[in-house]
Design a protein around this motif. Structure first.
Motif, PDB file in Angstrom:
ATOM      1  N   TYR A  21       0.831  -1.205   0.000  1.00 55.38           N
ATOM      2  CA  TYR A  21       0.000   0.000   0.000  1.00 55.38           C
ATOM      3  C   TYR A  21       0.867   1.257   0.000  1.00 55.38           C
ATOM      4  O   TYR A  21       0.541   2.253  -0.670  1.00 55.38           O
ATOM      5  CB  TYR A  21      -0.911  -0.020   1.224  1.00 55.38           C
ATOM      6  CG  TYR A  21      -1.953   1.068   1.247  1.00 55.38           C
ATOM      7  CD1 TYR A  21      -3.146   0.945   0.539  1.00 55.38           C
ATOM      8  CD2 TYR A  21      -1.753   2.236   1.988  1.00 55.38           C
ATOM      9  CE1 TYR A  21      -4.114   1.937   0.560  1.00 55.38           C
ATOM     10  CE2 TYR A  21      -2.706   3.239   2.018  1.00 55.38           C
ATOM     11  CZ  TYR A  21      -3.883   3.091   1.301  1.00 55.38           C
ATOM     12  OH  TYR A  21      -4.841   4.082   1.328  1.00 55.38           O
ATOM     13  N   LEU A  22       1.961   1.214   0.726  1.00 55.62           N
ATOM     14  CA  LEU A  22       2.820   2.386   0.863  1.00 55.62           C
ATOM     15  C   LEU A  22       3.548   2.743  -0.431  1.00 55.62           C
ATOM     16  O   LEU A  22       4.002   3.885  -0.587  1.00 55.62           O
ATOM     17  CB  LEU A  22       3.828   2.168   1.991  1.00 55.62           C
ATOM     18  CG  LEU A  22       3.226   2.131   3.402  1.00 55.62           C
ATOM     19  CD1 LEU A  22       4.251   1.628   4.408  1.00 55.62           C
ATOM     20  CD2 LEU A  22       2.696   3.501   3.804  1.00 55.62           C
ATOM     21  N   GLU A  23       3.674   1.802  -1.343  1.00 51.88           N
ATOM     22  CA  GLU A  23       4.277   2.118  -2.638  1.00 51.88           C
ATOM     23  C   GLU A  23       3.537   3.256  -3.325  1.00 51.88           C
ATOM     24  O   GLU A  23       4.146   4.102  -3.979  1.00 51.88           O
ATOM     25  CB  GLU A  23       4.273   0.878  -3.537  1.00 51.88           C
ATOM     26  CG  GLU A  23       5.315  -0.159  -3.167  1.00 51.88           C
ATOM     27  CD  GLU A  23       5.314  -1.328  -4.135  1.00 51.88           C
ATOM     28  OE1 GLU A  23       4.630  -1.234  -5.183  1.00 51.88           O
ATOM     29  OE2 GLU A  23       5.994  -2.328  -3.852  1.00 51.88           O
ATOM     30  N   ASP A  24       2.215   3.281  -3.168  1.00 55.97           N
ATOM     31  CA  ASP A  24       1.406   4.329  -3.792  1.00 55.97           C
ATOM     32  C   ASP A  24       1.069   5.463  -2.822  1.00 55.97           C
ATOM     33  O   ASP A  24       0.423   6.440  -3.215  1.00 55.97           O
ATOM     34  CB  ASP A  24       0.108   3.729  -4.333  1.00 55.97           C
ATOM     35  CG  ASP A  24       0.359   2.733  -5.464  1.00 55.97           C
ATOM     36  OD1 ASP A  24       1.284   2.969  -6.262  1.00 55.97           O
ATOM     37  OD2 ASP A  24      -0.370   1.725  -5.520  1.00 55.97           O
ATOM     38  N   HIS A  25       1.489   5.315  -1.548  1.00 60.24           N
ATOM     39  CA  HIS A  25       1.198   6.336  -0.533  1.00 60.24           C
ATOM     40  C   HIS A  25       2.462   6.555   0.303  1.00 60.24           C
ATOM     41  O   HIS A  25       2.464   6.323   1.524  1.00 60.24           O
ATOM     42  CB  HIS A  25       0.028   5.896   0.353  1.00 60.24           C
ATOM     43  CG  HIS A  25      -1.219   5.566  -0.402  1.00 60.24           C
ATOM     44  ND1 HIS A  25      -1.412   4.335  -1.018  1.00 60.24           N
ATOM     45  CD2 HIS A  25      -2.332   6.302  -0.662  1.00 60.24           C
ATOM     46  CE1 HIS A  25      -2.599   4.333  -1.608  1.00 60.24           C
ATOM     47  NE2 HIS A  25      -3.168   5.507  -1.423  1.00 60.24           N
ATOM     48  N   PRO A  26       3.550   7.019  -0.313  1.00 63.63           N
ATOM     49  CA  PRO A  26       4.854   7.061   0.370  1.00 63.63           C
ATOM     50  C   PRO A  26       4.972   8.115   1.460  1.00 63.63           C
ATOM     51  O   PRO A  26       5.926   8.062   2.255  1.00 63.63           O
ATOM     52  CB  PRO A  26       5.826   7.361  -0.780  1.00 63.63           C
ATOM     53  CG  PRO A  26       4.997   8.095  -1.785  1.00 63.63           C
ATOM     54  CD  PRO A  26       3.638   7.473  -1.712  1.00 63.63           C
ATOM     55  N   ASP A  27       4.023   9.043   1.532  1.00 60.11           N
ATOM     56  CA  ASP A  27       4.128  10.122   2.512  1.00 60.11           C
ATOM     57  C   ASP A  27       3.343   9.841   3.794  1.00 60.11           C
ATOM     58  O   ASP A  27       3.234  10.727   4.656  1.00 60.11           O
ATOM     59  CB  ASP A  27       3.622  11.435   1.898  1.00 60.11           C
ATOM     60  CG  ASP A  27       4.477  11.875   0.715  1.00 60.11           C
ATOM     61  OD1 ASP A  27       5.705  11.624   0.744  1.00 60.11           O
ATOM     62  OD2 ASP A  27       3.918  12.453  -0.237  1.00 60.11           O
ATOM     63  N   MET A  28       2.814   8.655   3.938  1.00 58.97           N
ATOM     64  CA  MET A  28       2.040   8.337   5.136  1.00 58.97           C
ATOM     65  C   MET A  28       2.918   8.281   6.378  1.00 58.97           C
ATOM     66  O   MET A  28       4.112   7.964   6.307  1.00 58.97           O
ATOM     67  CB  MET A  28       1.322   6.991   4.984  1.00 58.97           C
ATOM     68  CG  MET A  28       0.248   6.962   3.920  1.00 58.97           C
ATOM     69  SD  MET A  28      -0.751   5.444   4.002  1.00 58.97           S
ATOM     70  CE  MET A  28      -1.877   5.851   5.339  1.00 58.97           C
ATOM     71  N   THR A  29       2.307   8.584   7.511  1.00 61.91           N
ATOM     72  CA  THR A  29       2.919   8.293   8.806  1.00 61.91           C
ATOM     73  C   THR A  29       2.507   6.884   9.197  1.00 61.91           C
ATOM     74  O   THR A  29       1.322   6.543   9.146  1.00 61.91           O
ATOM     75  CB  THR A  29       2.434   9.288   9.878  1.00 61.91           C
ATOM     76  OG1 THR A  29       2.845  10.611   9.516  1.00 61.91           O
ATOM     77  CG2 THR A  29       2.992   8.931  11.243  1.00 61.91           C
ATOM     78  N   VAL A  30       3.486   6.063   9.582  1.00 60.29           N
ATOM     79  CA  VAL A  30       3.205   4.673   9.926  1.00 60.29           C
ATOM     80  C   VAL A  30       3.544   4.429  11.394  1.00 60.29           C
ATOM     81  O   VAL A  30       4.676   4.686  11.824  1.00 60.29           O
ATOM     82  CB  VAL A  30       4.011   3.704   9.045  1.00 60.29           C
ATOM     83  CG1 VAL A  30       3.754   2.257   9.467  1.00 60.29           C
ATOM     84  CG2 VAL A  30       3.656   3.895   7.574  1.00 60.29           C
ATOM     85  N   VAL A  31       2.566   3.962  12.141  1.00 57.03           N
ATOM     86  CA  VAL A  31       2.804   3.535  13.520  1.00 57.03           C
ATOM     87  C   VAL A  31       2.925   2.017  13.528  1.00 57.03           C
ATOM     88  O   VAL A  31       2.022   1.311  13.065  1.00 57.03           O
ATOM     89  CB  VAL A  31       1.661   3.955  14.455  1.00 57.03           C
ATOM     90  CG1 VAL A  31       1.964   3.515  15.890  1.00 57.03           C
ATOM     91  CG2 VAL A  31       1.444   5.460  14.389  1.00 57.03           C
ATOM     92  N   VAL A  32       4.059   1.534  14.028  1.00 57.28           N
ATOM     93  CA  VAL A  32       4.228   0.084  14.199  1.00 57.28           C
ATOM     94  C   VAL A  32       4.027  -0.198  15.682  1.00 57.28           C
ATOM     95  O   VAL A  32       4.657   0.414  16.543  1.00 57.28           O
ATOM     96  CB  VAL A  32       5.610  -0.390  13.709  1.00 57.28           C
ATOM     97  CG1 VAL A  32       5.652  -0.409  12.192  1.00 57.28           C
ATOM     98  CG2 VAL A  32       6.746   0.472  14.237  1.00 57.28           C
ATOM     99  N   SER A  33       3.125  -1.117  15.989  1.00 55.90           N
ATOM    100  CA  SER A  33       2.646  -1.263  17.359  1.00 55.90           C
ATOM    101  C   SER A  33       2.853  -2.674  17.886  1.00 55.90           C
ATOM    102  O   SER A  33       2.301  -3.637  17.354  1.00 55.90           O
ATOM    103  CB  SER A  33       1.149  -0.904  17.421  1.00 55.90           C
ATOM    104  OG  SER A  33       0.641  -1.069  18.720  1.00 55.90           O
ATOM    105  N   GLY A  34       3.660  -2.785  18.928  1.00 57.97           N
ATOM    106  CA  GLY A  34       3.869  -4.082  19.558  1.00 57.97           C
ATOM    107  C   GLY A  34       5.027  -4.028  20.537  1.00 57.97           C
ATOM    108  O   GLY A  34       6.112  -3.535  20.200  1.00 57.97           O
ATOM    109  N   GLY A  35       4.810  -4.518  21.744  1.00 56.99           N
ATOM    110  CA  GLY A  35       5.863  -4.550  22.759  1.00 56.99           C
ATOM    111  C   GLY A  35       6.755  -5.777  22.613  1.00 56.99           C
ATOM    112  O   GLY A  35       6.750  -6.459  21.593  1.00 56.99           O
ATOM    113  N   GLN A  36       7.503  -6.056  23.662  1.00 53.96           N
ATOM    114  CA  GLN A  36       8.449  -7.172  23.646  1.00 53.96           C
ATOM    115  C   GLN A  36       7.931  -8.296  24.524  1.00 53.96           C
ATOM    116  O   GLN A  36       7.756  -8.132  25.730  1.00 53.96           O
ATOM    117  CB  GLN A  36       9.824  -6.712  24.135  1.00 53.96           C
ATOM    118  CG  GLN A  36      10.881  -7.809  24.116  1.00 53.96           C
ATOM    119  CD  GLN A  36      12.254  -7.307  24.512  1.00 53.96           C
ATOM    120  OE1 GLN A  36      12.422  -6.130  24.850  1.00 53.96           O
ATOM    121  NE2 GLN A  36      13.250  -8.175  24.468  1.00 53.96           N
ATOM    122  N   GLY A  37       7.710  -9.452  23.909  1.00 56.18           N
ATOM    123  CA  GLY A  37       7.308 -10.630  24.660  1.00 56.18           C
ATOM    124  C   GLY A  37       8.490 -11.294  25.335  1.00 56.18           C
ATOM    125  O   GLY A  37       9.655 -10.962  25.068  1.00 56.18           O
TER     126      GLY A  37
END
Length: 203
Positions: free
Chosen positions: A75-91
């Protein structure tokens, strides 16, 4: 079982059979909701993406997490200016936070690191979304145009419900495939039950 045999059953066993049938019907309805949400559904022009975490290993993202990240990159290939939040702690058995591993994967595949925000404390889907909402607010990022959530298809009905509960509006979703068949089958059994749990307790 024929009607004649059912009538001959003691009341206790009639009750047990009734509960089993009711449970199977309820599970079928919930599974239908999960399956119905397992598809791309993007409306408007969201400027923010949230990728939900999954198992991280010493050698990198699990198959399921890689599916999510590859869907995001597509998806980001066509929307390169997005802000991306990657969400996940450490197990307990993870080498670092899922967010850190996800950010590295996206950057290694060409997405600008400066456009990535790490939410690295959450340990479940409700926390993924509630901590992300708080982080975006603290960062002054406007999400009025909506957010797009990326996860495996089986996960999206619950994720979308919880996103609305923590205050996100105009929620879109991208359904990553689930390439690991045993995990996919297990999750389609688990997720209807998780949907009930989240509906009742995740607040």
């Amino acid at each position: 079982m024929s009607g004649w045999r059912f009538k001959r059953l003691p009341p206790f066993w009639k009750g047990v059979l009734g509960l089993i049938l009711a449970g199977a019907l309820a599970f079928g309805v919930l599974l239908g909701l999960v399956l119905g949400g397992a598809r791309d559904d993007v409306s408007g022009d969201p400027k923010t993406m949230v990728v939900l975490g999954c198992q991280l290993y010493d050698w990198g993202p699990s198959i399921m997490l890689r599916d999510r990240l590859d869907k995001a990159l597509e998806y980001l290939e066509d929307h390169p200016d997005m802000t991306v939040v990657v969400s996940g702690g450490q197990g307990a058995e993870e080498p670092t936070s899922e967010a850190q591993g996800m950010a590295g994967y996206l950057a290694d595949h060409g997405f600008p690191r400066e456009n990535i925000i790490l939410e690295d404390r959450s340990v479940n889907t409700f926390q993924n979304l509630s901590y992300t909402a708080r982080l975006l607010e603290e960062s002054g990022i406007d999400v009025e145009e909506g957010v797009v959530i990326v996860s495996n298809g089986f996960h999206l009905t619950r994720a979308k419900m919880l996103a609305g509960r923590v205050g996100f509006e105009n929620v879109s979703v991208l359904a990553a495939p689930s390439s690991h068949t045993p995990t996919r089958l297990k999750m389609y059994v688990r997720e209807p039950l998780a949907l009930v749990k989240s509906f009742l307790f995740d607040r």
